[in-house]
Write a protein that holds these residues in place. Sequence first.
Motif, PDB file in Angstrom:
ATOM      1  N   ALA A 238       5.337   2.497  -6.158  1.00 26.86           N
ATOM      2  CA  ALA A 238       5.648   1.090  -6.408  1.00 26.86           C
ATOM      3  C   ALA A 238       7.135   0.904  -6.646  1.00 26.86           C
ATOM      4  N   VAL A 239       7.672  -0.197  -6.115  1.00 30.30           N
ATOM      5  CA  VAL A 239       9.066  -0.584  -6.313  1.00 30.30           C
ATOM      6  C   VAL A 239       9.094  -2.060  -6.669  1.00 30.30           C
ATOM      7  N   HIS A 240      10.222  -2.519  -7.203  1.00 30.62           N
ATOM      8  CA  HIS A 240      10.320  -3.938  -7.555  1.00 30.62           C
ATOM      9  C   HIS A 240      10.539  -4.757  -6.280  1.00 30.62           C
ATOM     10  N   LEU A 263       0.321   7.561   1.272  1.00 29.22           N
ATOM     11  CA  LEU A 263       0.698   6.765   0.108  1.00 29.22           C
ATOM     12  C   LEU A 263       1.420   5.507   0.580  1.00 29.22           C
ATOM     13  N   ILE A 264       0.905   4.367   0.232  1.00 28.90           N
ATOM     14  CA  ILE A 264       1.528   3.115   0.638  1.00 28.90           C
ATOM     15  C   ILE A 264       2.614   2.720  -0.364  1.00 28.90           C
ATOM     16  N   ILE A 265       3.694   2.153   0.129  1.00 29.98           N
ATOM     17  CA  ILE A 265       4.767   1.652  -0.735  1.00 29.98           C
ATOM     18  C   ILE A 265       4.460   0.191  -1.027  1.00 29.98           C
ATOM     19  N   VAL A 266       4.279  -0.141  -2.323  1.00 29.54           N
ATOM     20  CA  VAL A 266       3.925  -1.509  -2.706  1.00 29.54           C
ATOM     21  C   VAL A 266       5.038  -2.100  -3.565  1.00 29.54           C
ATOM     22  N   ALA A 267       5.157  -3.415  -3.513  1.00 28.37           N
ATOM     23  CA  ALA A 267       6.132  -4.136  -4.349  1.00 28.37           C
ATOM     24  C   ALA A 267       5.402  -4.733  -5.539  1.00 28.37           C
ATOM     25  N   ASP A 268       5.859  -4.387  -6.738  1.00 30.89           N
ATOM     26  CA  ASP A 268       5.180  -4.863  -7.944  1.00 30.89           C
ATOM     27  C   ASP A 268       6.224  -5.168  -9.029  1.00 30.89           C
ATOM     28  N   GLU A 269       6.094  -6.331  -9.647  1.00 32.64           N
ATOM     29  CA  GLU A 269       7.080  -6.750 -10.639  1.00 32.64           C
ATOM     30  C   GLU A 269       7.009  -5.915 -11.931  1.00 32.64           C
ATOM     31  N   GLY A 294      -2.958  -0.638  -9.414  1.00 33.83           N
ATOM     32  CA  GLY A 294      -4.008  -0.366  -8.440  1.00 33.83           C
ATOM     33  C   GLY A 294      -4.962  -1.534  -8.270  1.00 33.83           C
ATOM     34  N   MET A 295      -5.312  -2.206  -9.388  1.00 34.56           N
ATOM     35  CA  MET A 295      -6.203  -3.365  -9.302  1.00 34.56           C
ATOM     36  C   MET A 295      -5.526  -4.507  -8.546  1.00 34.56           C
ATOM     37  N   ARG A 296      -4.232  -4.700  -8.812  1.00 37.81           N
ATOM     38  CA  ARG A 296      -3.521  -5.805  -8.154  1.00 37.81           C
ATOM     39  C   ARG A 296      -3.386  -5.587  -6.649  1.00 37.81           C
TER      40      ARG A 296
END
Length: 886
Positions: A238-240, A263-269, A294-296
């Motif tokens: 996860a990255v911002h 592994l997927i790269i996701v954007a999460d605040e 993970g839930m989001r």
Amino acid sequence: MPASFQSADALPKSWDPGAVESDLYEGWVNAGYFTADAASGKPPYSIVLPPPNVTGSLHMGHALDHTLMDALTRRKRMQGYEVLWLPGMDHAGIATQSVVEKQLAVDGKTKEDFGRELFIEKVWDWKHDSGGTIAGQMRRLGDGVDWSRDRFTMDEGLSRAVRTIFKRLFDAGLIYRAERLVNWSPLLETAVSDLEVKYEDVEGELVSFRYGSLNDDEPHIVVATTRVETMLGDTAVAVHPDDERYRHLVGTTLPHPFVDRELIIVADEHVDPEFGTGAVKVTPAHDPNDFEIGMRHQLPMPTILDTKGRIADTGTQFDGLDRFEARVKVREALAQQGRVTAEKRPYLHSVGHSERSGEPIEPRLSLQWWVKVETLAKAAGDAVREHRTVIHPPSLEPRWFAWVDNMHDWCISRQLWWGHRIPIWHGPDGEMVCVGPDETPPQGWEQDPDVLDTWFSSALWPFSTMGWPERTRELEKFYPTTVLVTGYDILFFWVARMMMFGNFVADDPAVTLEGARGPQVPFENVFLHGLIRDEFGRKMSKSRGNGIDPLDWVDQFGADALRFTLARGASPGGDLSIGEDHARASRNFATKLFNATRFALMNGAAPADLPAITQLTDADRWILGRLEEVRAEVDSAFDAYEFSRACESLYHFAWDEFCDWYLELAKVQLADPDERVVQHTTAVLAAVLDTLLKLLHPVMPFVTEVLWKTLTGGESLVIADWPQPSGISVDPVATVRVADMQKLVTEVRRFRSDQGLGDRQKVPARLSGLATADLDAHIPAVSALAWLTSAEEGFTPSAAVEVRLSQATVTVELDTSGTVDVAAERRRLEKDLAAAQKELAGTTGKLGNDAFLAKAPADVVDKIRARQRVASEEVDRITARLAGLT
């Protein structure tokens, strides 16, 4: 021989608590003083004891709780209330099962060798033979609990209550089963509650490693972790969303180096772009924050640790390794691939540990039973907002709301055998039914193997102990309970859960009283005290080795001393620091009370009607007026749960005013040739002691009981009437005269000491100005207390002191000839004068320094001014002494 002298002879020569406490306590219990009558017409007052673990023993936190509850109930009993203080113990699922399993391990056995039913029988056997140590310790403390109503959370009645509320919650849709992240103990193989997790700073390692290509020009990303073995369960990085460095990677995938997984790269605040590399590995099944990510993002959540904390089901060479072994092997394997970019050792970080087993807790995704708390928590918050339950002190209300307004669903299942088994039965085709206490499970179905969290049954404690779900006389009389006394540290865990369940059953006819104001709550007040710390202010803990066994202090100083030490330091919400010196001082206080009462008895003190106030001396009127002030202060403090204020008021009145002054003045009055003065003095002595011992009884029950019964011949202080307003107000004239006399005696004693005279060394003196000072009637008292004799013909004073009183200055001239080594005394005074002059010069210099005054804080300047004032007064005093020394 007069009866009063017989009473004095009934007391031993000195106070020995160990010789009387046990017999006194058993006498109270056998007399039924602590047994509550649910049919009584008296107003009710009720407290339920926070149930200690059946495996445990009293620690200082318990002793504080018990002291404060006992003080409250003893006072209310004396005030005419029907008091129920209901005791009991918690079955302590994890702790108790662990104890018995350790005993089996000595013989090389496990619980599986016996099977569930036989193992539970062994636990019950242990409970009957070895459990309940605390009950005996409570008796040592003097706990006035109703032993006839002693409860245990696994009793049949309480078990029925558990099954009843479980079904009601289940049927209301408030209990469900789901996979969620929990605190997992690999050693105990069960989920544990947040309260059973203690966080400690430990030295570990921070490993930074690379996902993706080892070529800097190709897609890759660097993450860091202290638990590198959990990367086997990573499903994303996860990255911002606003991080320009990684925006081109969001939505792409990188291969896992050991597992057949992208592994997927996701954007999460949630990600802090300023921390580390700004990228975080995501292990949804083994980290609370990662689980939320993970839930989001609907990520896969593979569990890579089995119930014993071993790597499992990854299909890698690491399967079967313990988590700590795997931590090393995974790091080495990553390093062999060239993926480790940095290692930081040692790296200090906070790690949750099991309070029971001591091991690091493992966050783990697990199928568990949960309580949906949203509506329950709101009701608990509303009860305080609407003042149906009042929190003392109010300053802790925000902490309450911060918790209940943001509460997460509660995991109530535990993977144990000892405890309340979850009343859910599973059918052969996956069917599920909740079976109530009066229902029969379907034939051939199997009961859920898990048991309920201990806090689940404890949450019912205020009403299950009184017979709920049946409508009982105890519920009608004593529920809701009046007050809950506990430490602020378990405000959220236990208090909140009792409030949730209490509100949930509030519409139940068994606990709903006619005329009740709104939905009922389990307790009308919650008094929260602080934590006990050692004399240096440090929290007591086994690791520091600064814990104190309260029974050690009972053995050494007596139960009263322990109790008074704890109560004297207890204020709403505040921590208290105690050490052995405090307990010793409290022991000395008990001895002081004993000696004072013995003196009064030996001099004829006995209960009698007080004469008209106008017939009493200044000293009598003064002490009675002060006693009434103290009585009102103690009542006010108890009503506000300010135990410290009550104890301080009683301590200083008893020691500083009654013992140090009135008893000394009483000695003079008892020697008066006027028989009426003697009779009045003994009556006042008895009256003051009668009230003082009653006021002290809630906190110091043993010594006060012995002294009061000997003084009055009464049955017991436990059932005596609490002191009411006496109608005696403070006499301003007597108060001023006594204050002037105290100042005069104190100054003469100080002057004598400065002159080198020994204590109680009689010296001739001439007193001038007593009539003008309105103290002419107190010449005998002043002379006796200042150890002076009358000046005879030919009196030649060698020293003098002037004392400014409220209305005039009194001069005391003394003849110290032949009693003082003048040369030695002059040398001592000159040395003291030099020290005072040096202090005066130093403080004056600082206060004359404009640069210092401009920079120094105001409180520092104030302290220096105070030191200057004291030094100046000392210079004047010593100079005057030197001038008068001949």
